[in-house]
Design a protein around this motif. Sequence first.
Motif, PDB file in Angstrom:
ATOM      1  N   ASN A   4       4.802  -4.005  11.109  1.00  0.00           N
ATOM      2  CA  ASN A   4       5.610  -2.817  11.388  1.00  0.00           C
ATOM      3  C   ASN A   4       5.627  -1.795  10.263  1.00  0.00           C
ATOM      4  N   HIS A   5       5.221  -2.224   9.076  1.00  0.00           N
ATOM      5  CA  HIS A   5       5.366  -1.347   7.916  1.00  0.00           C
ATOM      6  C   HIS A   5       4.264  -1.654   6.911  1.00  0.00           C
ATOM      7  N   ALA A   6       3.729  -0.610   6.271  1.00  0.00           N
ATOM      8  CA  ALA A   6       2.623  -0.800   5.317  1.00  0.00           C
ATOM      9  C   ALA A   6       2.987  -1.769   4.198  1.00  0.00           C
ATOM     10  N   ASN A   7       4.269  -1.821   3.833  1.00  0.00           N
ATOM     11  CA  ASN A   7       4.679  -2.729   2.745  1.00  0.00           C
ATOM     12  C   ASN A   7       4.456  -4.206   3.079  1.00  0.00           C
ATOM     13  N   GLU A   8       4.259  -4.514   4.359  1.00  0.00           N
ATOM     14  CA  GLU A   8       4.039  -5.917   4.753  1.00  0.00           C
ATOM     15  C   GLU A   8       2.648  -6.403   4.350  1.00  0.00           C
ATOM     16  N   ILE A   9       1.787  -5.453   4.004  1.00  0.00           N
ATOM     17  CA  ILE A   9       0.397  -5.809   3.705  1.00  0.00           C
ATOM     18  C   ILE A   9       0.213  -5.983   2.194  1.00  0.00           C
ATOM     19  N   ASN A  10       0.152  -7.226   1.755  1.00  0.00           N
ATOM     20  CA  ASN A  10      -0.087  -7.495   0.331  1.00  0.00           C
ATOM     21  C   ASN A  10      -1.496  -8.088   0.152  1.00  0.00           C
ATOM     22  N   ASP A  11      -1.815  -8.496  -1.053  1.00  0.00           N
ATOM     23  CA  ASP A  11      -3.172  -8.998  -1.317  1.00  0.00           C
ATOM     24  C   ASP A  11      -3.512 -10.233  -0.484  1.00  0.00           C
ATOM     25  N   ARG A  12      -2.500 -11.073  -0.267  1.00  0.00           N
ATOM     26  CA  ARG A  12      -2.774 -12.280   0.525  1.00  0.00           C
ATOM     27  C   ARG A  12      -3.114 -11.914   1.971  1.00  0.00           C
ATOM     28  N   VAL A  13      -2.426 -10.904   2.483  1.00  0.00           N
ATOM     29  CA  VAL A  13      -2.712 -10.445   3.845  1.00  0.00           C
ATOM     30  C   VAL A  13      -4.118  -9.835   3.901  1.00  0.00           C
ATOM     31  N   VAL A  14      -4.460  -9.086   2.865  1.00  0.00           N
ATOM     32  CA  VAL A  14      -5.797  -8.480   2.804  1.00  0.00           C
ATOM     33  C   VAL A  14      -6.865  -9.572   2.848  1.00  0.00           C
ATOM     34  N   THR A  15      -6.673 -10.621   2.055  1.00  0.00           N
ATOM     35  CA  THR A  15      -7.645 -11.723   2.025  1.00  0.00           C
ATOM     36  C   THR A  15      -7.783 -12.374   3.403  1.00  0.00           C
ATOM     37  N   ALA A  16      -6.651 -12.623   4.043  1.00  0.00           N
ATOM     38  CA  ALA A  16      -6.676 -13.270   5.365  1.00  0.00           C
ATOM     39  C   ALA A  16      -7.397 -12.382   6.384  1.00  0.00           C
ATOM     40  N   CYS A  17      -7.085 -11.093   6.377  1.00  0.00           N
ATOM     41  CA  CYS A  17      -7.713 -10.191   7.354  1.00  0.00           C
ATOM     42  C   CYS A  17      -9.200 -10.039   7.079  1.00  0.00           C
ATOM     43  N   ASN A  18      -9.579 -10.007   5.808  1.00  0.00           N
ATOM     44  CA  ASN A  18     -11.004  -9.933   5.481  1.00  0.00           C
ATOM     45  C   ASN A  18     -11.750 -11.148   6.008  1.00  0.00           C
ATOM     46  N   ALA A  19     -11.153 -12.315   5.837  1.00  0.00           N
ATOM     47  CA  ALA A  19     -11.806 -13.539   6.320  1.00  0.00           C
ATOM     48  C   ALA A  19     -11.995 -13.477   7.833  1.00  0.00           C
ATOM     49  N   LEU A  20     -11.005 -12.964   8.526  1.00  0.00           N
ATOM     50  CA  LEU A  20     -11.101 -12.855   9.986  1.00  0.00           C
ATOM     51  C   LEU A  20     -12.166 -11.832  10.387  1.00  0.00           C
ATOM     52  N   LYS A  21     -12.104 -10.690   9.716  1.00  0.00           N
ATOM     53  CA  LYS A  21     -13.039  -9.607  10.035  1.00  0.00           C
ATOM     54  C   LYS A  21     -14.483 -10.049   9.781  1.00  0.00           C
ATOM     55  N   ASN A  22     -14.685 -10.762   8.669  1.00  0.00           N
ATOM     56  CA  ASN A  22     -16.036 -11.206   8.332  1.00  0.00           C
ATOM     57  C   ASN A  22     -16.546 -12.293   9.274  1.00  0.00           C
ATOM     58  N   SER A  23     -15.673 -12.776  10.127  1.00  0.00           N
ATOM     59  CA  SER A  23     -16.096 -13.781  11.105  1.00  0.00           C
ATOM     60  C   SER A  23     -16.197 -13.179  12.498  1.00  0.00           C
ATOM     61  N   ASN A  24     -16.308 -11.859  12.545  1.00  0.00           N
ATOM     62  CA  ASN A  24     -16.475 -11.149  13.821  1.00  0.00           C
ATOM     63  C   ASN A  24     -15.302 -11.271  14.780  1.00  0.00           C
ATOM     64  N   ILE A  25     -14.140 -11.531  14.258  1.00  0.00           N
ATOM     65  CA  ILE A  25     -12.936 -11.498  15.086  1.00  0.00           C
ATOM     66  C   ILE A  25     -12.521 -10.033  15.180  1.00  0.00           C
ATOM     67  N   ILE A  26     -12.195  -9.594  16.372  1.00  0.00           N
ATOM     68  CA  ILE A  26     -11.778  -8.209  16.542  1.00  0.00           C
ATOM     69  C   ILE A  26     -10.271  -8.132  16.324  1.00  0.00           C
ATOM     70  N   LEU A  27      -9.875  -7.259  15.412  1.00  0.00           N
ATOM     71  CA  LEU A  27      -8.470  -7.221  14.999  1.00  0.00           C
ATOM     72  C   LEU A  27      -7.772  -5.949  15.478  1.00  0.00           C
ATOM     73  N   PHE A  28      -6.628  -6.139  16.103  1.00  0.00           N
ATOM     74  CA  PHE A  28      -5.761  -5.028  16.484  1.00  0.00           C
ATOM     75  C   PHE A  28      -4.372  -5.286  15.920  1.00  0.00           C
ATOM     76  N   ASN A  29      -3.564  -4.231  15.908  1.00  0.00           N
ATOM     77  CA  ASN A  29      -2.165  -4.406  15.509  1.00  0.00           C
ATOM     78  C   ASN A  29      -1.237  -3.875  16.584  1.00  0.00           C
TER      79      ASN A  29
END
Length: 336
Positions: free
Chosen positions: A227-252
Amino acid sequence: MTIPQHEIQHFCNNWQQQLAEAFTNIDELCDYLQLATDTLPISFAATESFALRVPLNFASCMEKGNPNDPLLRQVLPVKDELLTYPGFKSDPVGDLASVTETGILHKYQGRVLLINTGSCAINCRYCFRRNFPYADLQLGKQKEIAVIEAIQEDISINEVILSGGDPLLLNDSRLTRLIMQLNEIKHLKRIRIHSRLPIVLPARITDEFINTLKQSSKQVILIVHCNHANEINDRVVTACNALKNSNIILFNQSVLLKGVNDSAQTLCELSEKLFCLGVIPYYLHLLDKATGTGHFEVPINDALRLISQVQATLPGYLVPKLVTEQEGATSKQYIF
Ligand SMILES: *Cc1c(COP(=O)(O)O)cnc(C)c1O
Ligand code: SF4
C-alpha cells in the motif's frame, strides 16, 4: 543507526521462526517504535475480535517515534474501530460464508479461487477478514482431492487463483504438492497466487518455493499487496528480484486508505518504486465496507480526483485500475 543484535538474529531465522516472533503485543510494538502508548488512540478492546499481528520486517519499515506512520496506521488497533458507520457490515463482499464451506469459489469466468488457509502473516485493520475468526480454516487433504478433481472435470477453468488468508502460509512441501497437481491439469493455463508475504515477510520467498514455481508448466502470476512505498525495503527487493528472475509475472494490488496512501504523491511514489522492482501496479481497491474499518474510507469523489492526478503524472502503465468489489457481481467494477 545501529541495529540491535536480536534484530539481526531475527532476520537470520527461517520464515516460520520470523512469523512466530511477529509482534502480537501492543506494548511491545510501541516500545520498539519508541512511542508511548498513552499518546496513541489505541483500543485494546479492538484486539479481542481481531488480534494485533505485525512481523518485525514490516515494523522495521516504520519511522520510529512517528504516531502517524502510514504503516503503523495499517496495523495499530484504534478506538475508531469500535465506531459504527452507515453502510458498513460484517461481510460486505458477500461470498465468504460459501467459500469457507467448500474451499473453492467459482464466481469469475474461467477462474476459480482456492482458499487454502484462513490466516495471514499480518493483520491489516482495514481487512474484511477481520470479522471472521476463521484462522483455523484449512483446505484439508480430503477437500484438496475433491477440489483438484472438480477443476480437472471443468474444462472452462483456465486459471486457478490461490487466495486466502494468505496461501504462502502453507509450507513449501504442501505448496509444491498442490502446484504439481495443478500442473497435471491440461486445460489450465495459469496459476495465480495472491499474497502479502513477499512484502511483509520476504523471507517466505525461499529457494524451494522459487524452484517449485520455476518447474511449473503453467504461467505463474504473483499478485503482491503493498500500500505504501515505505513497505519496500532491501529484503523485499531481494525477494522480488528472485521471483522476477524466475519468470514469475508480478503485479501489485493496493487498497486506498485514508491516512495511509490517500495522496497523489504517495500513490505515484508507490507505482514508481514497484515498477523498479519489476512489479506492475494492477488494482487500487476502494475499501470493502467491513465493520470496524470506516475510519479508513476515502470517499469515491476523492478517490477519482486522486487517480486522475496520478494519471496526469505517470505513464499509463503505472496507473493502477481503481476498482470496487460489488456483492454478487461476477467481476470487479472499474471506477476509473
Ligand atoms: C478480484 C478478485 C479476483 C479476480 O481478479 P481479476 O484480476 O479481476 O481476474 C480474484 N480473487 C479475489 C480475491 C479478487 O478480489
Ligand atoms: S487478507 Fe490481506 S489485507 Fe487482509 S489481513 Fe490478510 S494480508 Fe491483510
